[in-house]
Design an enzyme around this catalytic site. Structure first.
Site, mmCIF file in Angstrom:
data_model
loop_
_atom_site.group_PDB
_atom_site.id
_atom_site.type_symbol
_atom_site.label_atom_id
_atom_site.label_comp_id
_atom_site.label_asym_id
_atom_site.label_seq_id
_atom_site.Cartn_x
_atom_site.Cartn_y
_atom_site.Cartn_z
ATOM 1 N N GLU A 36 39.193 42.039 44.131
ATOM 2 C CA GLU A 36 38.621 40.561 44.151
ATOM 3 C C GLU A 36 37.218 40.345 43.942
ATOM 4 O OE1 GLU A 36 36.946 37.249 47.727
ATOM 5 O OE2 GLU A 36 38.263 39.169 48.364
ATOM 6 N N ALA A 49 42.890 32.398 54.353
ATOM 7 C CA ALA A 49 41.971 31.688 55.387
ATOM 8 C C ALA A 49 41.127 32.786 56.114
ATOM 9 C CB ALA A 49 42.785 30.753 56.188
ATOM 10 N N MET A 50 40.118 33.363 55.803
ATOM 11 C CA MET A 50 39.357 34.348 56.594
ATOM 12 C C MET A 50 38.249 33.725 57.186
ATOM 13 S SD MET A 50 37.817 37.887 55.124
ATOM 14 C CE MET A 50 38.717 37.920 53.832
#
Length: 380
Positions: A243, A125-126
């Site tokens: 990523e 959760a960014m």
């Protein structure tokens, strides 16, 4: 061109992934799309098949193999199957490295076995309503209360947000520190004050649960700090290359698959008494896309090998991400056009690929952010 980067072991793993998709994903995918979420049974099945925690040490139930080429195979096959909803790449390649590289021995013993079995589904959760790529804009705070952190704030666009049992939360632990005053805190399912909002209604990837998360006076134990206090910025930057590579690999795989199915379609579809493939414009369109895919594939395969060897830098990962995903977007649009009215029908693979793939140039860092990273490296 024959690809040179995979061994017989990678080929065997590819067959394992295809078998898993045919048995555990494809038969249920339409229902997951309608439900807006995948079944937890699929995650446990992936764990049993050894598709979770590929790089996690064997002592914790993982595959013990950090070779990124296995992750690339997984991304390619899931993309070809049109199965974006089961977010194994997020779990394995984005969140896994945080737990294995930053976790204490106690944290690893507590979380990694479930991570590898599929009993623990993860999220990070960014992003916040007012802060996306700009980490300095994060407003979620974690106040030191002695034996715990008191966490308050909200997050949005969180993949796996509904299903997640373990969420890595980026929070401000030193208010005056800006981007360098952030830390990673792990919040577990069932913690008081941790609430999930809507399962967000997206234009694509319908079965991939994407949610709002709320933290209201959440007491996070001190032992759930992941990595260094105020070290989140460095930790996040360290893992972004992988990523972005995962997203890039899916991007070129999607473009190649769309080209394949569109080539088959124009050979069969007739207009004015002959196949579309007999029209020069159609042949030129196919030729252009085939060339773009071939050139991009060569660069991506080099990046995959470099990353597997630990040599890929952030700049080249950014190049791979923006180029492959923008190519995916262009190819999806052109292939849909070549399908005509049928391309607009959701029963055709090209229609779903068009909507599922649109997020690729946005998440993991937008195309514009990728170009900024590259430009700064060249111009200072």
């Amino acid at each position: 061109m024959q690809r040179q980067i995979f061994t017989e072991d990678h080929a065997a793993f590819r067959e394992t992934v295809r078998t898993f998709l045919a048995k555990e994903v494809t038969p249920y995918y339409e229902q997951w799309e309608k439900d807006g979420i995948v079944s937890r049974d699929a995650w446990r099945a992936a764990g049993r098949q050894g598709l979770l925690g590929l790089a996690v040490p064997e002592e914790y139930g993982g595959g013990g193999n950090p070779d990124f080429r296995y992750s690339a195979v997984l991304a390619e096959e899931f993309t070809r199957a049109g199965a974006a909803g089961l977010a194994l790449g997020l779990h394995n390649d984005i969140i896994g490295p945080y737990l294995t590289s930053l976790g204490t021995d106690e944290q690893k013993r507590r979380w990694l076995p479930g991570f590898c079995s599929g009993e623990i589904i993860t999220a990070i959760a960014m992003t916040e309503p007012g802060a996306g790529s700009d980490l300095q804009g994060i407003r979620t705070t974690a106040e030191d209360r002695g034996d715990h952190w008191l966490l308050n704030g909200s997050k949005t666009f969180i993949s796996n947000g509904i299903l997640a049992d373990l969420v890595i939360v980026v929070a401000k632990t030193t208010p005056e520190g800006g981007a360098h005053g952030l830390s990673l805190l792990v919040v577990e399912r069932g913690t008081d004050g941790f609430e999930r909002g809507r399962n967000l209604d997206k234009i694509g990837q319908k079965s991939q649960d994407t949610a709002e998360l709320f933290f209201n006076d959440v007491r996070v134990p001190k032992e759930n700090l992941l990595g260094e206090l105020n070290g989140a910025f460095l930790h996040l930057m360290t893992n972004l290359a992988q990523e972005r590579m995962g997203i890039a690999v899916a991007g070129i795989a999607a473009a190649e698959h769309l080209l394949e199915i569109t080539t088959d379609y124009v050979k069969e579809r007739e207009a004015f008494g002959r196949p579309l493939s007999k029209l020069q414009h159609i042949r030129f369109e196919i030729a252009e896309m085939a060339t773009e895919c071939a050139v991009t594939r060569t660069f991506l395969d080099r990046c995959i090998v470099d990353h597997s060897d630990g040599k890929l830098d952030a700049v080249h990962a950014s190049m791979a991400k923006w180029w492959a995903t923008e190519l995916q977007k262009r190819v999806a649009d052109r292939c849909l056009q070549l399908h005509g009215g049928y391309g607009y029908m959701t029963e055709y693979r090209v229609a779903r690929a068009f909507t599922d793939g649109r997020i690729q140039t946005i998440y993991g860092g937008t195309t514009e952010i990728m170009k900024e990273i590259i430009g700064r490296s060249l111009l200072g």
